[in-house]
Design a protein around this motif. Structure first.
Motif, short mmCIF file in Angstrom:
data_model
loop_
_atom_site.label_atom_id
_atom_site.label_comp_id
_atom_site.label_asym_id
_atom_site.label_seq_id
_atom_site.Cartn_x
_atom_site.Cartn_y
_atom_site.Cartn_z
N LEU A 129 0.85 -1.19 0.00
CA LEU A 129 0.00 0.00 0.00
C LEU A 129 0.89 1.24 0.00
CD1 LEU A 129 -2.90 1.03 0.14
CD2 LEU A 129 -2.78 0.85 2.61
N ASN A 130 1.97 1.18 0.78
CA ASN A 130 3.01 2.21 0.81
C ASN A 130 4.29 1.51 1.27
OD1 ASN A 130 2.93 2.14 3.73
ND2 ASN A 130 1.15 3.51 3.64
N GLU A 131 5.31 2.26 1.55
CA GLU A 131 6.60 1.65 1.92
C GLU A 131 6.55 0.90 3.25
OE1 GLU A 131 9.21 1.18 -0.04
OE2 GLU A 131 7.96 2.13 -1.55
N LYS A 132 5.62 1.25 4.14
CA LYS A 132 5.55 0.62 5.46
C LYS A 132 4.42 -0.38 5.60
CE LYS A 132 7.77 4.45 7.79
NZ LYS A 132 7.72 5.42 8.85
N GLN A 133 3.39 -0.28 4.76
CA GLN A 133 2.24 -1.17 4.87
C GLN A 133 2.15 -2.07 3.64
OE1 GLN A 133 -0.76 1.99 5.31
NE2 GLN A 133 -1.34 0.96 7.23
N GLY A 134 1.94 -3.34 3.92
CA GLY A 134 1.80 -4.29 2.83
C GLY A 134 1.52 -5.68 3.36
N MET A 135 1.42 -6.61 2.44
CA MET A 135 1.20 -8.00 2.85
C MET A 135 1.90 -8.93 1.87
SD MET A 135 -2.69 -9.12 1.99
CE MET A 135 -2.63 -10.80 1.48
N GLN A 136 2.23 -10.08 2.38
CA GLN A 136 2.94 -11.09 1.60
C GLN A 136 1.93 -12.13 1.13
OE1 GLN A 136 5.99 -13.05 3.83
NE2 GLN A 136 6.02 -14.80 2.47
N LEU A 137 2.08 -12.53 -0.12
CA LEU A 137 1.24 -13.58 -0.68
C LEU A 137 2.20 -14.61 -1.30
CD1 LEU A 137 -1.86 -13.85 -1.07
CD2 LEU A 137 -1.55 -12.93 -3.34
N THR A 138 2.15 -15.83 -0.79
CA THR A 138 3.03 -16.86 -1.36
C THR A 138 2.38 -17.45 -2.60
OG1 THR A 138 2.08 -18.55 0.08
CG2 THR A 138 4.06 -17.42 0.87
N TRP A 139 3.18 -18.05 -3.45
CA TRP A 139 2.68 -18.57 -4.71
C TRP A 139 1.68 -19.71 -4.53
CZ3 TRP A 139 2.68 -15.99 -8.96
CH2 TRP A 139 3.64 -15.02 -9.17
N ASP A 140 1.78 -20.44 -3.42
CA ASP A 140 0.81 -21.53 -3.22
C ASP A 140 -0.59 -20.99 -2.90
OD1 ASP A 140 1.64 -20.66 -0.69
OD2 ASP A 140 1.40 -22.63 0.20
N GLN A 141 -0.72 -19.70 -2.61
CA GLN A 141 -2.02 -19.09 -2.36
C GLN A 141 -2.72 -18.69 -3.67
OE1 GLN A 141 -0.13 -16.36 0.66
NE2 GLN A 141 -2.12 -16.66 1.63
N ILE A 142 -1.99 -18.71 -4.77
CA ILE A 142 -2.56 -18.38 -6.08
C ILE A 142 -3.14 -19.66 -6.67
CG2 ILE A 142 -2.10 -17.44 -8.38
CD1 ILE A 142 -1.63 -15.40 -6.13
N LYS A 143 -4.44 -19.64 -6.96
CA LYS A 143 -5.13 -20.83 -7.48
C LYS A 143 -4.85 -21.04 -8.97
CE LYS A 143 -7.24 -21.50 -3.56
NZ LYS A 143 -6.25 -21.58 -2.55
N SER A 144 -4.86 -19.95 -9.73
CA SER A 144 -4.60 -20.03 -11.17
C SER A 144 -4.19 -18.65 -11.67
CB SER A 144 -5.86 -20.52 -11.91
OG SER A 144 -6.91 -19.59 -11.77
N ALA A 145 -3.73 -18.63 -12.90
CA ALA A 145 -3.33 -17.38 -13.52
C ALA A 145 -3.68 -17.43 -15.00
CB ALA A 145 -1.83 -17.14 -13.34
N LYS A 146 -3.84 -16.26 -15.56
CA LYS A 146 -4.17 -16.16 -16.97
C LYS A 146 -3.43 -14.97 -17.56
CE LYS A 146 -8.06 -15.45 -20.08
NZ LYS A 146 -9.47 -15.14 -20.17
N LYS A 147 -2.89 -15.17 -18.73
CA LYS A 147 -2.25 -14.07 -19.45
C LYS A 147 -3.20 -13.67 -20.57
CE LYS A 147 1.72 -12.68 -22.15
NZ LYS A 147 2.90 -13.12 -22.90
N THR A 148 -3.63 -12.41 -20.55
CA THR A 148 -4.48 -11.89 -21.62
C THR A 148 -3.60 -11.06 -22.56
OG1 THR A 148 -5.06 -9.85 -20.46
CG2 THR A 148 -6.44 -11.79 -20.02
N ASP A 149 -4.21 -10.37 -23.49
CA ASP A 149 -3.46 -9.55 -24.44
C ASP A 149 -2.76 -8.37 -23.77
OD1 ASP A 149 -4.21 -11.18 -26.52
OD2 ASP A 149 -5.94 -9.95 -27.08
N ASN A 150 -3.28 -7.94 -22.61
CA ASN A 150 -2.69 -6.75 -21.99
C ASN A 150 -2.50 -6.83 -20.48
OD1 ASN A 150 -5.33 -6.63 -21.29
ND2 ASN A 150 -5.77 -4.64 -22.22
#
Length: 165
Positions: free
Chosen positions: A105-126
């Motif tokens: 969100l800024n330099e001090k606030q954020g969160m970590q998401l590991t790759w195993d938390q991603i169910k799927s991905a899609k690449k579109t034209d853009n």
């Protein structure tokens, strides 16, 4: 052939998921997940071919599909209004590497998401669309990446993690 080191970190520009884009993506996702259930109303409507005097089967089938679509539309529109989901629609930066995705969100606030938390991905034209769970997405338009190498690296991570083909 390009050699890519997986120790590299992709740092994106700030991007914001628009509420309308979110609702559209969520509706498309729910249709893709539950398309097989559409056979039930179609089967009900098909009965009218055998019993022509029962047109109300078609009305019930169509009404069922329409109401089901409206139900999900209301659900996803509601998500955009909830305080707990407010962060999904704010301007965020991402730092992506082979281990995790840091959402900042800024330099001090954020969160970590590991790759195993991603169910799927899609690449579109853009863009890349990362599906975290039903109704939770990360949309990464190509314009937020600083170079074409970052886009290629992102694609290679997704392939290596077997999230996209």
């Amino acid at each position: 052939k390009i050699s890519i080191s997986f120790n590299m970190i992709i740092k994106t520009k700030k991007t914001q998921l628009e509420k309308k884009a979110y609702i559209k993506m969520a509706m498309i996702d729910i249709v893709k997940q539950q398309w097989k259930w559409a056979g039930i109303p179609v089967a009900i409507a098909a009965i009218t071919f055998f019993y022509p005097n029962t047109v109300w089967f078609i009305v019930i089938a169509l009404l069922t599909v329409i109401l089901y679509g409206i139900f999900w539309l209301i659900q996803f529109t509601g998500v955009t209004q909830l305080e707990q989901n407010k962060v999904m629609f704010e301007k965020l930066k991402y730092e992506i590497d082979g281990r995790q995705i840091m959402i900042k969100l800024n330099e001090k606030q954020g969160m970590q998401l590991t790759w195993d938390q991603i169910k799927s991905a899609k690449k579109t034209d853009n863009a890349f669309i990362l599906n975290v769970s039903r109704g939770q997405f990360i949309l990464l338009p190509f314009k937020v990446f600083t170079s074409d190498n970052d886009i290629r690296f992102m694609e290679s991570i997704l392939k290596r993690k077997e999230l996209v083909k």
